[in-house]
Design a protein around this motif. Structure first.
Motif, PDB file in Angstrom:
ATOM      1  N   THR A 179     -41.191  16.271  36.929  1.00  0.00           N
ATOM      2  CA  THR A 179     -42.330  15.371  37.066  1.00  0.00           C
ATOM      3  C   THR A 179     -41.970  14.208  37.987  1.00  0.00           C
ATOM      4  O   THR A 179     -40.940  13.556  37.792  1.00  0.00           O
ATOM      5  CB  THR A 179     -42.738  14.813  35.692  1.00  0.00           C
ATOM      6  N   SER A 193     -47.092   9.241  40.931  1.00  0.00           N
ATOM      7  CA  SER A 193     -47.964  10.207  41.597  1.00  0.00           C
ATOM      8  C   SER A 193     -49.313   9.566  41.908  1.00  0.00           C
ATOM      9  O   SER A 193     -49.908   8.918  41.044  1.00  0.00           O
ATOM     10  CB  SER A 193     -48.197  11.439  40.719  1.00  0.00           C
ATOM     11  N   ASP A 244     -46.321  11.844  46.053  1.00  0.00           N
ATOM     12  CA  ASP A 244     -45.377  11.845  44.940  1.00  0.00           C
ATOM     13  C   ASP A 244     -44.117  11.089  45.352  1.00  0.00           C
ATOM     14  O   ASP A 244     -43.615  11.265  46.472  1.00  0.00           O
ATOM     15  CB  ASP A 244     -44.982  13.273  44.540  1.00  0.00           C
ATOM     16  N   ASP A 252     -44.577   8.797  35.409  1.00  0.00           N
ATOM     17  CA  ASP A 252     -43.969   9.798  34.528  1.00  0.00           C
ATOM     18  C   ASP A 252     -45.021  10.706  33.906  1.00  0.00           C
ATOM     19  O   ASP A 252     -44.921  11.104  32.745  1.00  0.00           O
ATOM     20  CB  ASP A 252     -43.143   9.128  33.429  1.00  0.00           C
ATOM     21  N   GLY A 253     -46.061  11.013  34.671  1.00  0.00           N
ATOM     22  CA  GLY A 253     -47.090  11.934  34.225  1.00  0.00           C
ATOM     23  C   GLY A 253     -48.191  11.320  33.390  1.00  0.00           C
ATOM     24  O   GLY A 253     -49.163  12.000  33.055  1.00  0.00           O
TER      25      GLY A 253
END
Length: 256
Positions: A2, A6, A30, A68-69
């Motif tokens: 991950t 992003s 990213d 971190d997503g």
């Protein structure tokens, strides 16, 4: 794996008289954990807006920004933000300025002092820990601002043209200081700049943006060894990458 940060199809418009202004258009990017990424582009390309959204200070119009997503839902201690203006409290010493964010975190006094001293040492200001900002040079003030950001233990450093107001010699010295600190702490860094040489000298990758509307034009790998030195800056490979970035920034075709 991950990505640390992003940007997913991120667009942002601002209201203007006569209609909305599209500042960013479908940005996808990213940034990996512990990566040092610089973002460069012509004036008005949305560099600072992009960073402000990563900091949680501005909301995207459409799309998602993830850390971190997980969606970014506002400012937080996991992201340290450093602007061009130092924003130090003039009545507080260097140490007290660095401790300020730690105090907001309700840390015990001993822990605040320990973490502040470590951050001050990282940026080379130990001899000035008890000095007031008015006694410091511009470069020292910016080092204090960097120490304050590091002290709270952020996973990510977001830096918006932090050396833009400094003279050329001080700027180069702080670039080396920042890289030395990064090599020891290895936080993820997103660094906004308008200086092509600075962008190449610092980064693992250079993100070149295009303007009106702001979008990702190119992403250029910087395959130069760390630590970066004067020899690296004067090398043919540095010149080649610098020229590639320069051409990408200043010789873009107009948006379709």
């Amino acid at each position: 794996m991950t990505p640390k940060i992003s940007f997913r199809n991120v667009s942002k418009s601002f209201p203007l008289k006569g209609g909305d202004f599209l500042a960013l258009d479908r940005v996808d990017l990213d940034i990996a954990d512990r990566e040092f990424v610089t973002v460069v582009g012509p004036s008005g390309c949305g560099k600072s807006t992009l960073m402000s959204m990563a900091a949680g200070l501005t909301e995207p119009g459409t799309g998602d920004i993830l850390l971190d997503g997980a969606p970014v839902a506002g400012p937080g201690p996991d992201r340290g933000v450093i602007f061009q203006q130092y924003a130090l409290f003039p009545w507080l010493t260097v140490r007290k300025n660095v401790e300020f964010g730690l105090k907001l975190m309700n840390l015990p006094q001993d822990e605040r002092r320990k973490r502040a001293e470590h951050a001050i040492e990282l940026v080379g200001l130990s001899d000035f820990a008890d000095a007031l900002p008015k006694t410091l040079s511009g470069g020292m003030k910016q080092r204090c601002a960097i120490a304050r950001a590091y002290a709270v233990g952020p996973q990510v450093l977001l830096m918006d043209e932090p050396f833009g107001a400094l003279d050329a010699l001080t700027r180069v010295q702080l670039q080396d200081q920042l890289l030395d600190t990064w090599s020891r702490e290895r936080r993820t860094v997103m660094f906004i700049t308008h200086d092509v040489d600075e962008a190449v000298y610092l980064a693992n990758r250079v993100v070149v943006m295009a303007a009106r509307p702001g979008r990702i034009h190119r992403v250029i790998d910087v395959d130069l060894p760390y630590p970066r030195t004067e020899e690296v800056r004067l090398s043919p490979e540095f010149s080649r990458i610098r020229n590639e970035v320069w051409h990408s920034v200043y010789h873009q075709a107009p948006a379709a």
